[in-house]
Design a protein around this motif. Sequence first.
Motif, PDB file in Angstrom:
ATOM      1  N   PRO A 144      37.942  45.894  35.272  1.00 42.12           N
ATOM      2  CA  PRO A 144      38.282  44.495  35.535  1.00 42.12           C
ATOM      3  C   PRO A 144      39.646  44.311  36.167  1.00 42.12           C
ATOM      4  O   PRO A 144      39.860  43.347  36.915  1.00 42.12           O
ATOM      5  CB  PRO A 144      38.200  43.832  34.161  1.00 42.12           C
ATOM      6  CG  PRO A 144      38.226  44.947  33.173  1.00 42.12           C
ATOM      7  CD  PRO A 144      37.636  46.139  33.851  1.00 42.12           C
ATOM      8  N   LEU A 145      40.586  45.240  35.929  1.00 41.70           N
ATOM      9  CA  LEU A 145      41.929  45.067  36.462  1.00 41.70           C
ATOM     10  C   LEU A 145      42.059  45.530  37.909  1.00 41.70           C
ATOM     11  O   LEU A 145      43.161  45.480  38.477  1.00 41.70           O
ATOM     12  CB  LEU A 145      42.949  45.779  35.575  1.00 41.70           C
ATOM     13  CG  LEU A 145      43.094  45.160  34.179  1.00 41.70           C
ATOM     14  CD1 LEU A 145      44.187  45.834  33.394  1.00 41.70           C
ATOM     15  CD2 LEU A 145      43.343  43.653  34.272  1.00 41.70           C
ATOM     16  N   LEU A 146      40.955  45.944  38.534  1.00 41.49           N
ATOM     17  CA  LEU A 146      40.950  46.070  39.985  1.00 41.49           C
ATOM     18  C   LEU A 146      40.873  44.693  40.642  1.00 41.49           C
ATOM     19  O   LEU A 146      40.995  44.575  41.857  1.00 41.49           O
ATOM     20  CB  LEU A 146      39.785  46.949  40.441  1.00 41.49           C
ATOM     21  CG  LEU A 146      39.982  48.449  40.206  1.00 41.49           C
ATOM     22  CD1 LEU A 146      38.702  49.216  40.511  1.00 41.49           C
ATOM     23  CD2 LEU A 146      41.142  48.988  41.050  1.00 41.49           C
ATOM     24  N   ASN A 147      40.687  43.661  39.821  1.00 43.48           N
ATOM     25  CA  ASN A 147      40.714  42.272  40.277  1.00 43.48           C
ATOM     26  C   ASN A 147      41.495  41.439  39.270  1.00 43.48           C
ATOM     27  O   ASN A 147      40.955  40.554  38.604  1.00 43.48           O
ATOM     28  CB  ASN A 147      39.290  41.738  40.430  1.00 43.48           C
ATOM     29  CG  ASN A 147      39.232  40.329  40.985  1.00 43.48           C
ATOM     30  OD1 ASN A 147      40.236  39.774  41.428  1.00 43.48           O
ATOM     31  ND2 ASN A 147      38.047  39.733  40.950  1.00 43.48           N
ATOM     32  N   PRO A 148      42.793  41.697  39.120  1.00 37.80           N
ATOM     33  CA  PRO A 148      43.573  40.970  38.104  1.00 37.80           C
ATOM     34  C   PRO A 148      43.646  39.473  38.377  1.00 37.80           C
ATOM     35  O   PRO A 148      43.677  38.673  37.437  1.00 37.80           O
ATOM     36  CB  PRO A 148      44.958  41.633  38.172  1.00 37.80           C
ATOM     37  CG  PRO A 148      45.031  42.221  39.542  1.00 37.80           C
ATOM     38  CD  PRO A 148      43.635  42.651  39.871  1.00 37.80           C
ATOM     39  N   ARG A 149      43.660  39.085  39.632  1.00 41.41           N
ATOM     40  CA  ARG A 149      43.719  37.665  39.953  1.00 41.41           C
ATOM     41  C   ARG A 149      42.460  36.957  39.460  1.00 41.41           C
ATOM     42  O   ARG A 149      42.525  35.867  38.865  1.00 41.41           O
ATOM     43  CB  ARG A 149      43.870  37.481  41.458  1.00 41.41           C
ATOM     44  CG  ARG A 149      43.910  36.026  41.898  1.00 41.41           C
ATOM     45  CD  ARG A 149      44.142  35.909  43.395  1.00 41.41           C
ATOM     46  NE  ARG A 149      44.140  34.517  43.832  1.00 41.41           N
ATOM     47  CZ  ARG A 149      44.374  34.134  45.074  1.00 41.41           C
ATOM     48  NH1 ARG A 149      44.638  35.042  46.013  1.00 41.41           N
ATOM     49  NH2 ARG A 149      44.360  32.848  45.383  1.00 41.41           N
ATOM     50  N   GLY A 150      41.304  37.568  39.706  1.00 38.39           N
ATOM     51  CA  GLY A 150      40.053  36.986  39.222  1.00 38.39           C
ATOM     52  C   GLY A 150      40.008  36.919  37.715  1.00 38.39           C
ATOM     53  O   GLY A 150      39.506  35.942  37.140  1.00 38.39           O
ATOM     54  N   ALA A 151      40.529  37.958  37.045  1.00 35.96           N
ATOM     55  CA  ALA A 151      40.551  37.968  35.584  1.00 35.96           C
ATOM     56  C   ALA A 151      41.417  36.841  35.041  1.00 35.96           C
ATOM     57  O   ALA A 151      41.026  36.124  34.108  1.00 35.96           O
ATOM     58  CB  ALA A 151      41.060  39.328  35.090  1.00 35.96           C
ATOM     59  N   ARG A 152      42.601  36.662  35.608  1.00 33.92           N
ATOM     60  CA  ARG A 152      43.499  35.585  35.144  1.00 33.92           C
ATOM     61  C   ARG A 152      42.874  34.217  35.373  1.00 33.92           C
ATOM     62  O   ARG A 152      42.927  33.340  34.503  1.00 33.92           O
ATOM     63  CB  ARG A 152      44.849  35.684  35.869  1.00 33.92           C
ATOM     64  CG  ARG A 152      45.712  36.858  35.473  1.00 33.92           C
ATOM     65  CD  ARG A 152      47.120  36.685  35.996  1.00 33.92           C
ATOM     66  NE  ARG A 152      47.150  36.607  37.455  1.00 33.92           N
ATOM     67  CZ  ARG A 152      47.310  37.642  38.275  1.00 33.92           C
ATOM     68  NH1 ARG A 152      47.444  38.865  37.762  1.00 33.92           N
ATOM     69  NH2 ARG A 152      47.359  37.479  39.583  1.00 33.92           N
ATOM     70  N   GLU A 153      42.311  34.015  36.561  1.00 34.32           N
ATOM     71  CA  GLU A 153      41.744  32.703  36.872  1.00 34.32           C
ATOM     72  C   GLU A 153      40.563  32.388  35.969  1.00 34.32           C
ATOM     73  O   GLU A 153      40.420  31.248  35.484  1.00 34.32           O
ATOM     74  CB  GLU A 153      41.304  32.655  38.332  1.00 34.32           C
ATOM     75  CG  GLU A 153      40.752  31.295  38.740  1.00 34.32           C
ATOM     76  CD  GLU A 153      40.344  31.214  40.200  1.00 34.32           C
ATOM     77  OE1 GLU A 153      39.631  30.245  40.557  1.00 34.32           O
ATOM     78  OE2 GLU A 153      40.710  32.124  40.973  1.00 34.32           O
ATOM     79  N   LEU A 154      39.710  33.367  35.739  1.00 35.55           N
ATOM     80  CA  LEU A 154      38.566  33.148  34.857  1.00 35.55           C
ATOM     81  C   LEU A 154      39.019  32.773  33.455  1.00 35.55           C
ATOM     82  O   LEU A 154      38.475  31.839  32.840  1.00 35.55           O
ATOM     83  CB  LEU A 154      37.692  34.405  34.811  1.00 35.55           C
ATOM     84  CG  LEU A 154      36.479  34.352  33.881  1.00 35.55           C
ATOM     85  CD1 LEU A 154      35.526  33.238  34.286  1.00 35.55           C
ATOM     86  CD2 LEU A 154      35.759  35.698  33.876  1.00 35.55           C
ATOM     87  N   LEU A 155      40.020  33.444  32.935  1.00 29.70           N
ATOM     88  CA  LEU A 155      40.533  33.130  31.602  1.00 29.70           C
ATOM     89  C   LEU A 155      41.073  31.704  31.537  1.00 29.70           C
ATOM     90  O   LEU A 155      40.747  30.946  30.614  1.00 29.70           O
ATOM     91  CB  LEU A 155      41.634  34.118  31.222  1.00 29.70           C
ATOM     92  CG  LEU A 155      41.212  35.523  30.815  1.00 29.70           C
ATOM     93  CD1 LEU A 155      42.418  36.449  30.775  1.00 29.70           C
ATOM     94  CD2 LEU A 155      40.512  35.499  29.465  1.00 29.70           C
ATOM     95  N   ARG A 156      41.901  31.350  32.507  1.00 30.34           N
ATOM     96  CA  ARG A 156      42.520  30.013  32.479  1.00 30.34           C
ATOM     97  C   ARG A 156      41.464  28.911  32.560  1.00 30.34           C
ATOM     98  O   ARG A 156      41.516  27.936  31.808  1.00 30.34           O
ATOM     99  CB  ARG A 156      43.513  29.878  33.640  1.00 30.34           C
ATOM    100  CG  ARG A 156      44.792  30.663  33.480  1.00 30.34           C
ATOM    101  CD  ARG A 156      45.844  30.172  34.467  1.00 30.34           C
ATOM    102  NE  ARG A 156      45.383  30.293  35.851  1.00 30.34           N
ATOM    103  CZ  ARG A 156      45.617  31.349  36.635  1.00 30.34           C
ATOM    104  NH1 ARG A 156      46.289  32.378  36.150  1.00 30.34           N
ATOM    105  NH2 ARG A 156      45.189  31.366  37.876  1.00 30.34           N
TER     106      ARG A 156
END
Length: 403
Positions: A144-156
Amino acid sequence: METTHASTATAAATTAVGSRLLKAANGWWFMGDGGFARLRPAQVAADGTLLPATEQYLQEAGLYERKPFSSYSLTVLTSTDCNLGCGYCFQNTAQDPKGGVRPPRIAHARLTSEMITSVLDFTRQRMTAGDFRKLSLMLFGGEPLLNPRGARELLRRAADLGELNASMVSNGTLLTPLIAKELNAAGLRSVQITFDGDKDAHDAIRVRRSGGGTFDVIINNVAKAMAATSLRWHLRVNVSHLNRHGMDDLVERLAANLDPARCGLGFSLVGDIGVGYGNDLAYGGELAKEFARWHARALELGFAVARPRANRGCQACSFKDGRYGAVVNADGVLSSCWETAGRPGWQVGTIADGYLPAEETEGRWIACSDQNEYGEDAAAALSAFQDEVDSVLLDQLNSAGRL
């Protein structure tokens, strides 16, 4: 008889499906959907079945009653790519034909802002239909951290759907303190990290696709992320014939480098689920004794060790209409289980169109606890092995006052 069970005011009808009865050091352990009980030898028949009076007591105590799910379970792959080349990964499509560390994998997909909108719209509909006000979200991959931006946005953005409990499964190689703090601030509460034995064995198995081991960088990353965040950690240890003899040293090394009070520690057999990986471990009593020793030492060192439970099944994959949870690939394709996410021919629908009819998903809808891929005899041996391990673990947890 000692019993522990949760409130069953809104539980489903009484059922014995999924309950377990395990031989203990002195008596028996019963595990049902509603909780567990320690039984005296006289409460179980000589053939290892419950006496009618015992079964009636367990029913009246609510231990057969299934608790309703309190939250909707959503697993989202933020990226299907991975920077490691582990040979047993269920997202490989075969072994590396050159014998190296670059096995072919499922197709590339990366979660975008637009897809996050679609995923959350789908999830909102499912939560409304099931009257869920809580969301259990797992960030998954690939890595998942190959897409950290997507991970952060999904969480928020997922926090807008209701009370959020978010976790992530990561290999840990990319988890810098900055990323860990950002994810924690966005709502991430826990992370699962995998080890493949002690340092030398791990570095021969959990290898970068570009080459090179990963043990030291994972340990260092987790230690720094612990210092920088309030995250909790689950350390999953894969056990195979390649690493079993280093597990005692691994437990000591993990305790020396990490804070056991913030970590759960568990051991899991790894095998082939159709990608050509072989694990030559026999499921006999000697291996069960080793599992018992590793768990006992983990408890002594202060790690949390999960209590064995009834075979309740998974929210996402145990119900073929997806009413309690979903596994969503980064491209919006639905799978029954995280084991089949992104694998060709295993899709069971899309978030745009919903789940396919049951007749179309026949043979594709598998559960993460499904042991059919092992064959009937191997599955029976594996089940007996797990029962042996779990019965000893329950004794250990009981003795340690950790039940």
